[in-house]
Design an enzyme around this catalytic site. Structure first.
Site, PDB file in Angstrom:
ATOM      1  N   GLY A  68       0.898  -1.253  -0.003  1.00 44.16           N
ATOM      2  CA  GLY A  68      -0.031   0.059   0.005  1.00 44.16           C
ATOM      3  C   GLY A  68       0.806   1.357   0.006  1.00 44.16           C
ATOM      4  N   GLN A 123       2.522  10.040   1.281  1.00 49.08           N
ATOM      5  CA  GLN A 123       3.957   9.532   1.416  1.00 49.08           C
ATOM      6  C   GLN A 123       4.693   9.852   0.220  1.00 49.08           C
ATOM      7  OE1 GLN A 123       2.339   5.324   2.390  1.00 49.08           O
ATOM      8  NE2 GLN A 123       4.203   5.266   3.271  1.00 49.08           N
ATOM      9  N   CYS A 172       5.999  -0.280   7.013  1.00 47.70           N
ATOM     10  CA  CYS A 172       5.560   0.782   6.208  1.00 47.70           C
ATOM     11  C   CYS A 172       6.609   1.480   5.466  1.00 47.70           C
ATOM     12  CB  CYS A 172       5.063   2.150   7.307  1.00 47.70           C
ATOM     13  SG  CYS A 172       4.545   3.491   6.623  1.00 47.70           S
ATOM     14  N   LEU A 173       6.264   1.886   4.290  1.00 51.25           N
ATOM     15  CA  LEU A 173       7.577   2.303   3.099  1.00 51.25           C
ATOM     16  C   LEU A 173       8.011   3.488   3.691  1.00 51.25           C
ATOM     17  CD1 LEU A 173       5.918   1.490  -0.251  1.00 51.25           C
ATOM     18  CD2 LEU A 173       7.585   0.355   1.065  1.00 51.25           C
ATOM     19  N   HIS A 214      -4.497   1.541   7.444  1.00 48.44           N
ATOM     20  CA  HIS A 214      -2.941   1.863   7.691  1.00 48.44           C
ATOM     21  C   HIS A 214      -3.134   3.085   6.608  1.00 48.44           C
ATOM     22  CE1 HIS A 214       1.196   1.346   7.685  1.00 48.44           C
ATOM     23  NE2 HIS A 214       1.318   2.227   6.688  1.00 48.44           N
ATOM     24  N   GLU A 215      -3.544   2.728   5.361  1.00 42.06           N
ATOM     25  CA  GLU A 215      -3.320   4.106   4.205  1.00 42.06           C
ATOM     26  C   GLU A 215      -4.202   5.262   4.470  1.00 42.06           C
ATOM     27  OE1 GLU A 215      -0.736   3.626   2.506  1.00 42.06           O
ATOM     28  OE2 GLU A 215      -0.459   1.507   2.987  1.00 42.06           O
ATOM     29  N   HIS A 236      -2.315   7.574   6.855  1.00 42.99           N
ATOM     30  CA  HIS A 236      -1.503   8.433   6.463  1.00 42.99           C
ATOM     31  C   HIS A 236      -2.429   9.619   5.844  1.00 42.99           C
ATOM     32  CE1 HIS A 236       2.170   6.563   6.431  1.00 42.99           C
ATOM     33  NE2 HIS A 236       1.886   5.261   5.883  1.00 42.99           N
TER      34      HIS A 236
HETATM   35 ZN    ZN Z   1       2.515   3.201   5.660  1.00 47.30          ZN
END
Ligand code: ZN
Length: 168
Positions: A46, A51, A91-92, A133-134, A137
């Site tokens: 994701g 991000q 998480c990226l 999660h997304e 963000h």
């Molecule tokens: Zn993330």
């Protein structure tokens, strides 16, 4: 398509809030494709627009094993949620950090696709976790904020040790 740079914690731009998408045009299509490319390149499941320094209500997701079920979710809104699950996640924006987070077990969202059509998605288990999660963000929050103070300190200490290691 271009690969985008992913902001890494503690970049303050991760705290910005995403704005509603109102124009469903070629630019939006391009942004979505660039985000998908970036997400696949980093082997993420994701990626939220926040991000990649785009303050719009967009995230991409693919939780399939083969990476061939892309979703582009725009203007998501939770219309129902049920239960709880606690799972490990990464998480990226936090290279090499894995923590346990409790999230809803089932989620139903309404969202727009890139054409502006309104769709409904029922998700459970890992997909529900990923969507939650997304969406966090897009609201300007990151996953470590779900931790208690003590666990947060431990996670940050670990992150500071592992963040500069070569990404897998
Ligand atoms: Zn993330």
């Amino acid at each position: 398509m271009a690969k985008l740079e992913i902001l890494k914690y503690p970049d303050q731009r991760l705290k910005l809030e995403a704005k509603q998408v109102t124009e469903f045009d070629a630019d939006l299509e391009k942004t979505a494709n660039d985000m998908l490319k970036t997400m696949y390149f980093r082997s993420g499941c994701g990626l939220a627009a926040i991000q990649v320094n785009i303050q719009k209500q967009i995230f991409t997701m693919d939780i399939s094993v083969d990476g061939n079920e892309p979703y582009v979710i725009i203007n998501p809104k939770i219309i129902n949620q049920e239960g709880e699950q606690t799972c490990k996640e990464g998480c990226l924006s936090f290279p090499n950090l894995v923590i346990e987070v409790t999230r809803p077990k089932k989620l139903t969202i309404e969202y727009n696709n890139t054409k502006g059509e309104l769709l409904t998605l029922k998700a459970e288990d890992f997909m529900a976790q990923c969507i939650h999660h997304e969406m966090e963000h897009l609201a300007g929050h990151v996953f470590i904020e779900n931790l208690s103070n003590l666990r947060l300190q431990l996670a940050l200490r670990k992150y500071n040790k592992v963040k500069d290691k070569k990404e897998a």
